[in-house]
Design a protein around this motif. Structure first.
Motif, short mmCIF file in Angstrom:
data_model
loop_
_atom_site.label_atom_id
_atom_site.label_comp_id
_atom_site.label_asym_id
_atom_site.label_seq_id
_atom_site.Cartn_x
_atom_site.Cartn_y
_atom_site.Cartn_z
N ILE A 1 5.05 18.29 21.87
CA ILE A 1 5.20 19.68 21.46
C ILE A 1 5.33 19.65 19.94
O ILE A 1 6.11 18.87 19.39
CB ILE A 1 6.42 20.36 22.12
CG1 ILE A 1 6.45 21.84 21.77
CG2 ILE A 1 7.73 19.68 21.77
CD1 ILE A 1 7.45 22.64 22.62
N PRO B 1 7.92 25.63 29.09
CA PRO B 1 7.05 26.22 28.06
C PRO B 1 7.37 27.68 27.76
O PRO B 1 7.38 28.09 26.60
CB PRO B 1 5.64 26.07 28.66
CG PRO B 1 5.75 24.85 29.52
CD PRO B 1 7.13 24.90 30.11
N LEU C 1 0.35 23.98 33.09
CA LEU C 1 0.82 24.41 31.77
C LEU C 1 0.08 25.65 31.30
O LEU C 1 0.70 26.62 30.82
CB LEU C 1 0.63 23.27 30.76
CG LEU C 1 0.90 23.60 29.28
CD1 LEU C 1 2.34 24.04 29.08
CD2 LEU C 1 0.55 22.40 28.40
N VAL D 1 1.80 29.30 30.45
CA VAL D 1 1.68 29.90 29.13
C VAL D 1 1.05 31.29 29.23
O VAL D 1 1.53 32.25 28.60
CB VAL D 1 0.86 29.00 28.19
CG1 VAL D 1 0.49 29.73 26.90
CG2 VAL D 1 1.64 27.73 27.87
N MET E 1 0.96 22.13 22.66
CA MET E 1 1.66 21.66 23.84
C MET E 1 0.74 20.79 24.68
O MET E 1 -0.48 20.98 24.67
CB MET E 1 2.15 22.82 24.71
CG MET E 1 3.23 23.69 24.11
SD MET E 1 3.72 25.01 25.27
CE MET E 1 5.06 25.77 24.38
#
Length: 311
Positions: A123, A139, A170, A174, A206
């Protein structure tokens, strides 16, 4: 002395950028990569350092030049560790895409985390994220705290993520948090650097990418006051064994920025193709123009080529 050395480092990345840019868009990743490696290695012959490559193009038995452990420089200057990627984004360069660059960082001996060719969960963001983001948080929580630190809404943030199947969850989280995503095919060093400049439109990086590229990104983020945390993610037992050979046994350890790169760090990067952080090489009939950046850092302060000399 550091001013002269900084400009020499720029010449090293410029040489690699010019060589590989000649092959931009020709569809041959290997040829572009080899051109950059050979040009960078030749340029090192004029650099007054006693350098050892600790992050390089691969193992000695796999690469003839700029391999890990190779000695570079004239051997008459300060002893330094060298981290480099002669062409970050060979596929990008071969396809004529965006964000291919040549990058190098040097530091005092023992101040770069030495890692093999494995993966790393990362990150990374600009100065606003220092003390704000945390790799151990979800996240969506990192996006919320970063948005608060920057004084914007989560919906205003853009997250750079490598376009890989391993990032499907992920990406979903997000997007569920409301942030925008810029999927990148490669080049996460360039993406990490882009988080430090507001006009790039990238706020945070990320996801899981190459560990050597993570150390390179950390060196530059140290220089410009950014933030990064990482955790090693070997893909198999062989890579885990390579980590153990380097004394890296705790695979759950979270590395802070200063544990990835520390002390006096000097870095140079030259754009090969146009990108978010650097412009690329533009060839004319008699000349070529390039955009580059040079930074020197002493601990957490960032200055332009004015750090104390290497000893």
């Amino acid at each position: 002395m550091e001013r002269n050395l900084a400009m020499e480092l720029v010449r090293v990345t410029e040489a690699a950028a010019l060589a590989s840019a000649r092959l931009m868009g020709r569809g041959d990743e290997m040829a572009a990569d080899i051109a950059a490696i050979e040009a960078m290695r030749k340029a090192f012959d004029a650099i007054a350092i006693d350098g050892t490559v600790v992050i390089g193009e691969g193992a000695e038995d796999a690469m003839p030049k700029l391999y890990v452990g190779e000695k570079v420089g004239t051997r008459q200057g300060p002893a330094t560790d060298v981290a480099l990627d002669a062409l970050e984004g060979a596929a990008i360069c071969a396809a004529g895409g965006y964000n291919a660059l040549s990058v190098i960082a040097i530091a005092e001996h023992g101040t770069f985390l030495r890692v093999p060719d494995t993966y790393m969960d990362k990150i990374a963001c600009g100065p606003e994220g220092r003390g704000t983001v945390d790799l151990d948080r979800r996240p969506r929580d990192n996006l919320r705290t970063l948005a608060d630190a920057k004084g914007v809404y989560v919906e205003d943030l853009t997250v750079a993520i490598l376009d890989r199947p391993r990032h499907n969850a992920l990406i979903e989280e997000v997007r569920g948090a409301g942030a925008r995503i810029k999927l990148i095919t490669s080049g996460d060093v360039s993406a990490a650097l882009a988080t430090t400049r507001p006009d790039t439109g990238i706020d945070i990086l990320m996801g899981v990418g190459g560990a050597p590229q993570g150390v390179l990104a950390a060196a530059f983020l140290l220089c410009v006051g950014g933030e990064m945390q990482a955790r090693l993610k070997p893909r198999n037992e062989h890579e885990a064994g390579e980590l153990r050979k380097l004394g890296l046994f705790d695979l759950q350890r979270k590395y802070r920025l200063e544990e990835l790169a520390s002390g006096s760090v000097m870095g140079a990067a030259t754009g090969i193709t146009p990108g978010d952080y650097l412009a690329g090489v533009r060839s004319k009939r008699w000349w070529a123009s390039m955009k580059r950046t040079v930074r020197v850092a002493e601990r957490m302060t960032t200055e332009l080529v004015t750090a104390p000399p290497f000893t």
